[in-house]
Design an enzyme around this catalytic site. Structure first.
Site, PDB file in Angstrom:
ATOM      1  N   PHE A 258      -9.674   1.865   2.616  1.00  0.00           N
ATOM      2  CA  PHE A 258     -10.481   2.305   3.267  1.00  0.00           C
ATOM      3  C   PHE A 258     -11.217   3.319   2.141  1.00  0.00           C
ATOM      4  O   PHE A 258     -11.261   3.858   0.843  1.00  0.00           O
ATOM      5  CB  PHE A 258     -11.118   3.350   4.202  1.00  0.00           C
ATOM      6  N   ASP A 259     -13.106   2.935   2.021  1.00  0.00           N
ATOM      7  CA  ASP A 259     -13.703   3.402   0.659  1.00  0.00           C
ATOM      8  C   ASP A 259     -15.255   3.991   2.131  1.00  0.00           C
ATOM      9  O   ASP A 259     -16.212   3.244   2.423  1.00  0.00           O
ATOM     10  CB  ASP A 259     -14.029   2.911   0.088  1.00  0.00           C
ATOM     11  N   LYS A 260     -14.680   4.814   2.504  1.00  0.00           N
ATOM     12  CA  LYS A 260     -15.930   5.420   3.714  1.00  0.00           C
ATOM     13  C   LYS A 260     -16.072   6.722   3.789  1.00  0.00           C
ATOM     14  O   LYS A 260     -15.631   7.377   4.860  1.00  0.00           O
ATOM     15  CB  LYS A 260     -16.023   5.012   5.416  1.00  0.00           C
ATOM     16  N   THR A 261     -16.891   6.981   2.953  1.00  0.00           N
ATOM     17  CA  THR A 261     -17.381   8.907   2.804  1.00  0.00           C
ATOM     18  C   THR A 261     -17.108   9.641   3.871  1.00  0.00           C
ATOM     19  O   THR A 261     -18.413   9.472   4.388  1.00  0.00           O
ATOM     20  CB  THR A 261     -17.915   8.973   1.711  1.00  0.00           C
TER      21      THR A 261
END
Length: 106
Positions: A31-34
């Site tokens: 997951f790369d959802k800051t």
């Protein structure tokens, strides 16, 4: 549909049954959802400056200007970050928003 309904009850939104089937075959998910996963909304965590002849504030001003009229959640996160840093975007003219294209998985 039942699995999507159960996921929704636990706060997980699944786009489609097909997406759920594809996800079920995967061994690893990154997951790369800051900020989205931890706080419920996107947020800028850091600014990496890759341009030597531009200072950080100037970079943020230009980036915020480029995103200022976008409706995308990540654009709004960037603009909010710039605002909280006291950085005002340069004026934007001639803005045109175009919907992105969906690509099939490889």
């Amino acid at each position: 549909m039942a699995a999507i309904g159960q996921a929704t009850k636990h706060g997980v939104i699944v786009k489609s049954g097909e997406a759920l089937e594809i996800m079920g075959k995967e061994d690893i998910i990154a997951f790369d959802k800051t900020g989205t996963l931890t706080h419920g909304e996107p947020a800028v965590a850091d600014v990496m400056q890759l341009v030597d002849d531009m200072d950080r504030d100037q970079l943020l001003s230009i980036a915020a200007a480029a995103e200022s009229r976008s409706e995308h959640p990540l654009a709004k996160a960037l603009c909010n970050y710039a605002e909280h840093q006291g950085i005002h975007p340069v004026e934007v003219t001639g803005f045109l928003m175009q919907a992105g294209k969906a690509f099939a998985p490889m």
